[in-house]
Design an enzyme around this catalytic site. Structure first.
Site, PDB file in Angstrom:
ATOM      1  N   ASP A   7       0.804  -1.095  -0.056  1.00  0.00           N
ATOM      2  CA  ASP A   7       0.052  -0.146   0.076  1.00  0.00           C
ATOM      3  C   ASP A   7       0.881   1.322   0.092  1.00  0.00           C
ATOM      4  O   ASP A   7       1.616   1.558   1.085  1.00  0.00           O
ATOM      5  CB  ASP A   7      -0.940   0.013   1.115  1.00  0.00           C
ATOM      6  CG  ASP A   7      -1.878   1.197   1.316  1.00  0.00           C
ATOM      7  OD1 ASP A   7      -2.480   1.685   0.373  1.00  0.00           O
ATOM      8  OD2 ASP A   7      -1.793   1.894   2.269  1.00  0.00           O
ATOM      9  N   GLU A  67      -1.281  -1.361  -4.757  1.00  0.00           N
ATOM     10  CA  GLU A  67      -2.430  -0.740  -4.973  1.00  0.00           C
ATOM     11  C   GLU A  67      -2.249   0.371  -6.056  1.00  0.00           C
ATOM     12  O   GLU A  67      -1.278   1.093  -6.181  1.00  0.00           O
ATOM     13  CB  GLU A  67      -3.057  -0.122  -3.725  1.00  0.00           C
ATOM     14  CG  GLU A  67      -4.344   0.412  -3.712  1.00  0.00           C
ATOM     15  CD  GLU A  67      -4.940   0.712  -2.349  1.00  0.00           C
ATOM     16  OE1 GLU A  67      -5.925   1.486  -2.367  1.00  0.00           O
ATOM     17  OE2 GLU A  67      -4.483   0.596  -1.254  1.00  0.00           O
ATOM     18  N   ASP A 139      -2.371   0.981   7.411  1.00  0.00           N
ATOM     19  CA  ASP A 139      -1.561   0.884   5.861  1.00  0.00           C
ATOM     20  C   ASP A 139      -1.199  -0.554   5.743  1.00  0.00           C
ATOM     21  O   ASP A 139      -1.257  -1.225   4.647  1.00  0.00           O
ATOM     22  CB  ASP A 139      -0.201   1.781   6.125  1.00  0.00           C
ATOM     23  CG  ASP A 139      -0.596   3.314   6.132  1.00  0.00           C
ATOM     24  OD1 ASP A 139      -1.009   3.455   5.174  1.00  0.00           O
ATOM     25  OD2 ASP A 139      -0.212   3.643   7.099  1.00  0.00           O
TER      26      ASP A 139
END
EC number: 3.1.21.10
Length: 181
Positions: A7, A67, A139
């Protein structure tokens, strides 16, 4: 298959490592890589690159899932996030890993079954799916979520997500990468 989920973020980047054996997912590790917000941008990007490279060397994944960047209201923030993402991808590719990309919508559908899930819902479902003793940080949860997305055949979720309005009308939904009704 061992999957490293990322992430990306300029200040805090989450990572999560899963092992997939058949249909079973096992938690290996998760955490964050933090850069000092006071330092200049190139130094922060290097911290991120070095941190991702170290995580990949330590946990020896077979592939990585990251992501995708969403377009923010503030274009400057979007550009900075894109640079952080680029540093992360370079760190992964530098370790010889194939990199797969997923949107936040794909991640949420794979983990929660609902594309507009909030951060707390993602944390809760990641904790349950991986039998963790507590909630991971937001996160780390997103990083584990993108790894779960890839493990559950995330590459097909984009197609299914595009059909979501029609599927909802028919009483169907996507749950953990599968169409159920």
């Amino acid at each position: 298959m061992r999957i490293l989920g990322i992430d990306p973020g300029l200040r805090t980047t989450g990572f999560g490592v899963l092992e997939k054996h058949g249909n079973k997912l096992s938690y290996i590790a998760s955490g964050t890589i933090k850069s000092n917000g006071e330092t200049d941008l190139p130094a922060r990007l290097k911290t991120l690159f070095d941190g991702i490279s170290e995580v990949a060397r330590t946990y020896t994944p077979d592939c990585a899932a990251i992501e995708k960047v969403f377009v923010n209201v503030n274009p400057q923030s979007t550009l900075l996030l894109g640079q952080a993402r680029g540093a992360a991808i370079c760190g992964l590719v530098g370790q010889g890993l194939p990199v797969f990309e997923y949107t936040a919508l794909q991640l949420k559908v794979a983990v929660v079954g609902y594309g507009r899930a909030n951060k707390e819902q993602v944390q809760e479902m990641v904790m349950r799916l991986l039998s963790l003793p507590g909630r991971p940080s937001t996160d780390a949860a997103d990083a584990l979520g993108v790894a779960i997305c890839h493990a559950n055949g995330g590459d097909t979720l984009g197609t299914l997500s595009g059909l979501a309005p029609e599927l909802v009308r028919k009483g169907m939904r996507v749950r953990r990468g599968r169409l159920i009704g």
